[in-house]
Design a protein around this motif. Structure first.
Motif, mmCIF file in Angstrom:
data_model
loop_
_atom_site.group_PDB
_atom_site.id
_atom_site.type_symbol
_atom_site.label_atom_id
_atom_site.label_comp_id
_atom_site.label_asym_id
_atom_site.label_seq_id
_atom_site.Cartn_x
_atom_site.Cartn_y
_atom_site.Cartn_z
ATOM 1 N N ARG A 110 0.839 -1.201 0.000
ATOM 2 C CA ARG A 110 0.000 0.000 0.000
ATOM 3 C C ARG A 110 0.882 1.261 0.000
ATOM 4 O O ARG A 110 0.620 2.221 -0.708
ATOM 5 C CB ARG A 110 -0.897 -0.039 1.240
ATOM 6 N N MET A 111 1.947 1.240 0.821
ATOM 7 C CA MET A 111 2.845 2.393 0.944
ATOM 8 C C MET A 111 3.474 2.732 -0.414
ATOM 9 O O MET A 111 3.533 3.901 -0.795
ATOM 10 C CB MET A 111 3.934 2.125 1.980
ATOM 11 N N ALA A 112 3.933 1.724 -1.118
ATOM 12 C CA ALA A 112 4.561 1.935 -2.425
ATOM 13 C C ALA A 112 3.556 2.546 -3.403
ATOM 14 O O ALA A 112 3.869 3.502 -4.109
ATOM 15 C CB ALA A 112 5.104 0.626 -2.974
ATOM 16 N N LYS A 113 2.342 1.999 -3.414
ATOM 17 C CA LYS A 113 1.302 2.499 -4.317
ATOM 18 C C LYS A 113 0.949 3.953 -3.994
ATOM 19 O O LYS A 113 0.779 4.770 -4.892
ATOM 20 C CB LYS A 113 0.073 1.604 -4.259
ATOM 21 N N ASP A 114 0.886 4.292 -2.703
ATOM 22 C CA ASP A 114 0.594 5.667 -2.283
ATOM 23 C C ASP A 114 1.713 6.615 -2.703
ATOM 24 O O ASP A 114 1.459 7.745 -3.121
ATOM 25 C CB ASP A 114 0.379 5.749 -0.767
ATOM 26 N N MET A 115 2.970 6.145 -2.580
ATOM 27 C CA MET A 115 4.121 6.961 -2.980
ATOM 28 C C MET A 115 4.101 7.234 -4.481
ATOM 29 O O MET A 115 4.343 8.361 -4.915
ATOM 30 C CB MET A 115 5.427 6.268 -2.601
ATOM 31 N N VAL A 116 3.801 6.203 -5.263
ATOM 32 C CA VAL A 116 3.735 6.365 -6.723
ATOM 33 C C VAL A 116 2.641 7.370 -7.072
ATOM 34 O O VAL A 116 2.854 8.268 -7.896
ATOM 35 C CB VAL A 116 3.490 5.010 -7.439
ATOM 36 N N ARG A 117 1.491 7.249 -6.409
ATOM 37 C CA ARG A 117 0.377 8.162 -6.670
ATOM 38 C C ARG A 117 0.788 9.606 -6.348
ATOM 39 O O ARG A 117 0.568 10.520 -7.147
ATOM 40 C CB ARG A 117 -0.850 7.750 -5.841
ATOM 41 N N ALA A 118 1.400 9.814 -5.178
ATOM 42 C CA ALA A 118 1.817 11.154 -4.739
ATOM 43 C C ALA A 118 2.899 11.725 -5.665
ATOM 44 O O ALA A 118 2.835 12.893 -6.062
ATOM 45 C CB ALA A 118 2.312 11.104 -3.302
ATOM 46 N N ASN A 119 3.893 10.890 -6.020
ATOM 47 C CA ASN A 119 4.977 11.335 -6.906
ATOM 48 C C ASN A 119 4.453 11.679 -8.298
ATOM 49 O O ASN A 119 4.905 12.644 -8.914
ATOM 50 C CB ASN A 119 6.071 10.270 -7.007
ATOM 51 N N THR A 120 3.501 10.887 -8.785
ATOM 52 C CA THR A 120 2.915 11.129 -10.102
ATOM 53 C C THR A 120 2.158 12.451 -10.102
ATOM 54 O O THR A 120 2.299 13.256 -11.022
ATOM 55 C CB THR A 120 1.979 9.969 -10.513
ATOM 56 N N GLU A 121 1.395 12.683 -9.043
ATOM 57 C CA GLU A 121 0.634 13.928 -8.912
ATOM 58 C C GLU A 121 1.585 15.126 -8.890
ATOM 59 O O GLU A 121 1.368 16.121 -9.582
ATOM 60 C CB GLU A 121 -0.185 13.874 -7.621
ATOM 61 N N GLU A 122 2.666 15.012 -8.121
ATOM 62 C CA GLU A 122 3.667 16.088 -8.037
ATOM 63 C C GLU A 122 4.304 16.335 -9.412
ATOM 64 O O GLU A 122 4.456 17.473 -9.844
ATOM 65 C CB GLU A 122 4.741 15.741 -7.011
ATOM 66 N N ALA A 123 4.660 15.263 -10.099
ATOM 67 C CA ALA A 123 5.287 15.372 -11.421
ATOM 68 C C ALA A 123 4.356 16.071 -12.415
ATOM 69 O O ALA A 123 4.787 16.965 -13.147
ATOM 70 C CB ALA A 123 5.674 13.985 -11.932
ATOM 71 N N VAL A 124 3.089 15.682 -12.414
ATOM 72 C CA VAL A 124 2.112 16.292 -13.320
ATOM 73 C C VAL A 124 1.969 17.781 -12.998
ATOM 74 O O VAL A 124 1.932 18.621 -13.896
ATOM 75 C CB VAL A 124 0.749 15.556 -13.250
#
Length: 113
Positions: A44-58
């Motif tokens: 779950r932690m990894a998936k949340d990090m990917v989601r947060a990083n993707t949002e920041e990148a966008v």
């Protein structure tokens, strides 16, 4: 029909995981670490990090991978900026005053591909 679809999806996921394992081992990551990384990647932690990083990148303007958001670069590049594409590594290293050695020749040489 639905059952067949699930079987196919399971097969594709299994093959992808095997491919990722092989790539990591080729890159010199030991089997124990490969297992740890793959297990963590499903957490779950990894998936949340990917989601947060993707949002920041966008939000920074990224539209694909790889994207590099460069800040604190030496003059004349004071303003943060975005670089996109694997063909930009050479530019990126030049801007950051780093040595560019090209693609990982050693890895390509050792690989059985």
């Amino acid at each position: 029909h639905h059952h067949h679809h699930n079987n196919l999806l399971t097969l594709v996921c299994t093959l992808l995981q095997q491919l990722i394992c092989k790539c990591m081992q080729t890159a010199g990551i030991c089997e124990k670490d490969v297992t740890i990384l793959l297990t963590w990647s499903n957490s779950r932690m990894a998936k949340d990090m990917v989601r947060a990083n993707t949002e920041e990148a966008v939000n920074l303007g990224a539209f694909g991978a790889p994207s590099f958001y460069v800040q604190n670069a030496p003059k004349p590049f004071q303003k943060p900026f975005l670089l996109f594409g694997s063909d930009r590594f050479e530019q990126l290293t030049y801007i950051l005053n780093l040595k560019w050695h090209g693609v990982a020749r050693q890895l390509l040489h050792n690989s059985k591909l």
